[in-house]
Design an enzyme around this catalytic site. Structure first.
Site, short mmCIF file in Angstrom:
data_model
loop_
_atom_site.label_atom_id
_atom_site.label_comp_id
_atom_site.label_asym_id
_atom_site.label_seq_id
_atom_site.Cartn_x
_atom_site.Cartn_y
_atom_site.Cartn_z
N LYS A 1 -38.47 44.71 -92.55
CA LYS A 1 -39.97 44.84 -93.21
C LYS A 1 -40.82 43.36 -93.17
CE LYS A 1 -42.76 47.05 -96.58
NZ LYS A 1 -43.62 46.00 -96.96
N CYS B 1 -58.10 46.60 -132.29
CA CYS B 1 -58.33 46.45 -130.81
C CYS B 1 -58.86 44.75 -130.72
CB CYS B 1 -59.46 46.99 -130.34
SG CYS B 1 -60.10 46.57 -128.67
N ASP C 1 -75.72 21.87 -112.16
CA ASP C 1 -76.43 23.10 -111.56
C ASP C 1 -77.42 22.28 -110.57
OD1 ASP C 1 -76.91 25.75 -114.31
OD2 ASP C 1 -75.18 24.64 -113.29
N TYR D 1 -44.92 47.53 -84.23
CA TYR D 1 -44.01 48.56 -84.78
C TYR D 1 -44.57 50.04 -84.89
CZ TYR D 1 -46.36 46.89 -89.11
OH TYR D 1 -47.07 46.57 -89.77
N CYS E 1 -63.00 45.02 -129.64
CA CYS E 1 -63.89 45.67 -130.33
C CYS E 1 -63.62 46.05 -131.89
CB CYS E 1 -64.34 47.33 -129.74
SG CYS E 1 -63.19 48.31 -129.84
N GLU F 1 -35.49 48.73 -89.18
CA GLU F 1 -36.02 47.28 -88.74
C GLU F 1 -36.43 46.38 -89.85
OE1 GLU F 1 -39.33 48.96 -85.49
OE2 GLU F 1 -39.98 48.73 -87.58
N ASP G 1 -77.72 22.83 -106.81
CA ASP G 1 -78.91 23.39 -106.01
C ASP G 1 -79.55 22.49 -105.21
OD1 ASP G 1 -80.38 24.95 -109.01
OD2 ASP G 1 -78.88 25.73 -107.54
N LYS H 1 -37.14 54.64 -90.07
CA LYS H 1 -38.00 55.62 -89.50
C LYS H 1 -37.30 56.79 -88.89
CE LYS H 1 -41.21 51.93 -88.53
NZ LYS H 1 -41.96 51.01 -87.57
N ASP I 1 -43.09 40.50 -94.00
CA ASP I 1 -44.12 40.39 -95.20
C ASP I 1 -45.37 39.65 -94.53
OD1 ASP I 1 -45.10 40.51 -97.73
OD2 ASP I 1 -43.89 38.97 -98.51
N ARG J 1 -56.43 46.15 -91.98
CA ARG J 1 -55.95 47.50 -92.73
C ARG J 1 -57.19 47.85 -93.56
NH1 ARG J 1 -53.72 49.55 -97.15
NH2 ARG J 1 -52.54 51.36 -96.98
N CYS K 1 -66.24 50.27 -127.20
CA CYS K 1 -65.41 49.15 -126.85
C CYS K 1 -65.92 48.65 -125.46
CB CYS K 1 -63.86 49.62 -126.74
SG CYS K 1 -62.67 48.43 -126.15
N CYS L 1 -56.83 52.02 -127.90
CA CYS L 1 -57.74 51.60 -128.74
C CYS L 1 -58.76 52.70 -129.06
CB CYS L 1 -58.71 50.75 -128.02
SG CYS L 1 -60.18 50.38 -128.41
N LYS M 1 -36.48 48.13 -100.13
CA LYS M 1 -36.80 46.72 -100.76
C LYS M 1 -35.85 46.07 -100.99
CE LYS M 1 -41.03 45.83 -100.81
NZ LYS M 1 -42.28 46.24 -101.59
S1 IVH Z 1 -44.14 51.09 -90.02
C1 IVH Z 1 -47.34 54.71 -91.13
N1 IVH Z 1 -42.75 49.21 -89.84
O1 IVH Z 1 -45.34 47.47 -94.53
C2 IVH Z 1 -46.84 53.40 -91.50
N2 IVH Z 1 -44.32 48.81 -91.43
O2 IVH Z 1 -45.49 48.61 -97.17
C3 IVH Z 1 -46.32 52.44 -90.63
N3 IVH Z 1 -44.72 46.76 -92.37
O3 IVH Z 1 -48.44 48.88 -94.12
C4 IVH Z 1 -45.59 51.38 -90.87
N4 IVH Z 1 -42.83 45.93 -91.40
O4 IVH Z 1 -47.98 46.88 -93.07
C5 IVH Z 1 -43.94 49.55 -90.58
N5 IVH Z 1 -41.15 47.26 -89.35
C6 IVH Z 1 -42.31 47.98 -90.11
C7 IVH Z 1 -42.94 46.98 -90.83
C8 IVH Z 1 -44.08 47.59 -91.60
C9 IVH Z 1 -43.82 45.63 -92.30
C10 IVH Z 1 -45.48 46.78 -93.35
C11 IVH Z 1 -46.79 47.61 -92.96
C12 IVH Z 1 -47.08 48.73 -93.89
C13 IVH Z 1 -46.34 48.14 -95.05
C14 IVH Z 1 -46.03 49.20 -96.18
#
Ligand code: IVH
Length: 712
Positions: free
Chosen positions: A132, A428, A45, A242, A431, A130, A49, A310, A134, A153, A452, A446, A334
């Site tokens: 998704k 538990c 410590d 997007y 507790c 499209e 400090d 979409k 990551d 976000r 608890c 519990c 997914k």
């Molecule tokens: S459309 C109104 N398009 O996935 C929501 N999102 O799990 C519009 N993401 O928060 C989202 N690829 O951050 C959209 N081609 C894509 C995407 C996408 C990745 C993300 C986005 C969203 C999250 C939801």
């Protein structure tokens, strides 16, 4: 610098000061992490400090050299006041997940059920599909075509101001090119790191002894949320557009057209994308795209975790709107979860805020799809028995996205000879109270209730969490710490903490790892949290079964804290008018009403409420709860309770309900004295009859549409 004989601060040059501040920032951050995150202090410590003291002394003499990542700005390991918060003009939503073609079919059926024109199962539904990505989503605000703000976000309503950082990303236009952009537009998309950049970054970090990132998404997040934008710049991030938030005017009629416009203005789009017909006859096309992308997944060069579907027509998107936090017009399909094998060292029981006892497997750490996993949930007693999971077993672990990893099965051939059946404990672990399981219920609880400590801590963590009071700097570690020291035991203690600290002979600022600045940052964020909306407040109380969506329903129905509380207390009596009123909210059933009633009959809960919001005997409130404001209060139906019955002609029942709610009306499933309007379509039955008996106004669909001022 010679460690044993540091240059006296008053003799330092600018260059020396700058170099030493950089070094101090780095080493204090390291020791903070060792202490707060790893519970493995690297120095005493006193040494710690001394580092902080030296940093402060140099900063005092060279205020112009104070770094944006200076330790003086941080509480423990968390950046505290780092980024300014920005409210999103239009909230940033998330997506519902689908895990199979059957889930996708359900999503499409929901759309057909909503948009009356799509009732014919053969009617085409154009969708844009499209990959998704990551990464982490980001909102970019352009005013007059010039990049004005970049925001993460955050919790969906409010994010962090990362404007300076996004400006360093090459793929993000500083000025929109082409023409036809609205004067204000928020372009939304994903900030990501390519696989190649991720590997190179980790190699570099490894060589320099820096932090290694678990996956490209964490690396992207860590690189964007940097107080020093030059670090972001050095990390080569990408951006795919997007979606969009606020716009000053329309700029496209379909998602596909919107993509084209975004490209014209200089954005990169996530490819490969396709426009296809998702009607029943064409369902194969979606399946083919999904499989095709899954095959290409590893060669795309960036991480994806599924596809996004979409609805193409923007007028339909508009009508479909949102349900709680996700659009009705889009879904994320997914990819299957990633799996790996490892060994269970031990099975532990974790107690949640409602007392639920969840068995958790402590695993030999293993990388599953790029993320290090050392714990997995075993759900409940029956799950363990069904799969016959035992300590010492080699098991299959899987994780998908942010979901808690799960154990899906045991490799029996690898079971140690001396293994024994797992016995669920009777008490538990925290507790010592009995664990109890109701007839026919899966969960074990519990029975310790308020005594608890595990439950009390979990309730506090929930209370301060992001979607509740959102108190930055009061994370799980600090809740544990302050709870164990007896300083914060119940929610109201949070708000009296600063006053008590001021009188204490061991104030927070004198604790190990804390300073004046970090303590005052914490108290500032507590005090900022004193004003809260009714729905968040209800959610924060952690009443069993009352999640965010239900909290919003309750806020919308009761409007003020006072009315909600009176309503709940009166509803405690089964069969009472108030109980019926509560049950008439669609989404509130007997079991939930029972939990709400139980919460309000518990004297301790009433006392907590009194202390938080000002007791009836006049003590000052610690928090102020803002009344729920019905959206579009200008509508004549705002705040009114409406029941739809019979067959409507102009729109589906779901759309009628969604539209009424958008205008601030409460849509109820049953007619009572509190109903304002019954909208009767063709073949309306008993509800219309009840309405007549009770003298409730009955409208035709046409009259209703005139009332809300809408065409069909
Ligand atoms: S459309 C109104 N398009 O996935 C929501 N999102 O799990 C519009 N993401 O928060 C989202 N690829 O951050 C959209 N081609 C894509 C995407 C996408 C990745 C993300 C986005 C969203 C999250 C939801």
């Amino acid at each position: 610098m010679d460690k044993d004989h540091p240059t006296p601060v008053e003799e330092m040059t600018d260059a020396q000061a700058k170099a030493e501040l950089a070094q101090l920032a780095q080493s204090i951050a390291l020791h903070d992490r060792l202490y707060h995150e790893k519970d493995q202090p690297g120095i005493t410590d006193a040494e710690y400090d001394a580092l902080r003291g030296r940093n402060q002394a140099i900063e005092r003499r060279f205020p112009h050299l104070v770094r944006p990542d200076s330790p003086s700005f941080r509480v423990g390991a968390e950046p505290a006041k780092g980024f300014r918060k920005i409210r999103h003009a239009v909230p940033m939503m998330s997506l519902e997940n689908a895990f199979s073609m059957a889930d996708v079919a359900e999503f499409l059926a929901g759309i057909r059920n909503f948009i009356l024109e799509l009732r014919d199962p053969e009617a085409p539904i154009a969708v844009v599909v499209e990959p998704k990505i990551d990464g982490l989503s980001c909102s970019l605000r352009y005013e007059g075509g010039v990049l004005a703000a970049g925001t993460t976000r955050g919790n969906g309503s409010e994010g962090e101001d990362v404007t300076a950082n996004v400006k360093t990303i090459a793929a993000i236009p500083k000025n929109l090119s082409g023409s036809g952009w609205p004067s204000v537009i928020e372009v939304r998309g994903e900030v990501y790191m390519s696989d190649a950049d991720f590997l190179a970054l980790n190699a570099r970090q490894g060589a320099e002894g820096g932090k290694l990132f678990a996956n490209p998404r964490n690396a992207a997040a860590g690189s964007l949320r940097q107080l020093d934008p030059s670090i972001t710049e050095a990390r080569s991030l990408g951006f795919f557009a997007y979606a969009w938030g606020e716009t000053s005017g329309p700029f496209a009629q379909s998602q596909w057209e919107a993509r084209r416009r975004l490209a014209e203005w200089g954005f990169t789009l996530n490819e490969p994308a396709v426009l296809l017909d998702a009607s029943t006859g064409e369902a194969g096309a979606l399946d083919r795209y999904y499989n095709d992308i899954q095959e290409k997944r590893s060669s795309l060069g960036f991480s994806i975790d599924g596809i996004v579907i979409k609805v193409d027509r923007l007028d339909w998107q508009d009508r479909l709107g949102f349900i709680s936090r996700s659009p009705r017009w889009a879904v994320a399909w997914k990819f299957p979860p990633e799996q790996a094998f490892t060994v269970i060292d031990k099975i532990e029981i974790q107690i949640g805020r409602t007392g639920r006892a969840t068995p958790v497997a402590n695993l030999k750490p293993i990388s599953v799809g790029g993320v290090l996993v050392s714990r997995a949930t075993l759900h409940n007693e029956d799950e363990i028995a069904r799969k016959d999971i035992r300590e010492g077993d080699t098991v299959v672990v899987q994780r998908a996205g942010d979901v808690i990893p799960q154990v899906t099965g045991v490799i029996l051939e690898k079971r140690p000879a001396d293994s024994s059946l797992y016995a669920f404990p009777a008490q538990c672990p925290v507790c010592g109270s009995m664990l109890a399981r109701e007839e026919g219920e899966a969960g074990t609880y519990c029975t310790g209730g308020l005594v608890c400590e595990a439950q009390a801590k979990e309730r506090l963590k929930h209370f301060v969490s992001r979607d509740a009071f959102d108190i930055e700097g009061l994370g799980e570690k600090n809740i544990e710490l302050f709870f164990d020291k007896g300083l914060i035991r119940t929610p109201p203690d949070i708000f009296t903490f600063e006053d008590r600290d001021r009188l204490s002979d061991q104030p927070l600022a004198s604790w190990k790892g804390w300073k004046d600045k970090s303590a005052s940052n914490l108290f500032d964020s507590i005090s900022r949290a004193r004003t809260i909306s009714l729905d968040r407040f209800i959610y924060a109380l952690g009443i069993p079964q009352v999640g965010e969506a239900t909290a919003r329903l309750l806020a919308r129905r009761y409007l003020s804290l006072e009315r909600w509380r009176l309503g709940m207390e009166a509803a405690a009596l089964p069969g009472s008018d108030e109980r019926q009123h509560l049950l008439s909210i669609e989404g509130v059933g007997e079991s939930m009403a029972g939990d709400l009633a139980a919460f309000f009959t518990e004297p301790h809960n009433r006392e907590v409420l009194d202390r938080l919001t000002g007791s009836r005997d006049g003590a000052a409130p610690q928090v102020s709860v803002i009344d729920f404001e019905p959206p579009a209060a200008v509508s004549p139906v705002a705040g009114k309770t409406v029941v739809f019955t019979g067959t409507l002609e102009k729109m589906s029942r779901s759309e009628a309900k969604a539209r009424a709610e958008k205008l601030g009306a409460n849509v109820s499933g049953s007619v009572s004295k509190k109903t304002d309007y019954v909208v009767a379509g063709a073949d309306a039955g008993s509800k219309e009859k009840v309405a007549r008996e009770l003298g409730v106004a009955i409208l035709t669909e046409k009259e209703w549409l005139e009332l809300i001022g809408g065409a069909g």
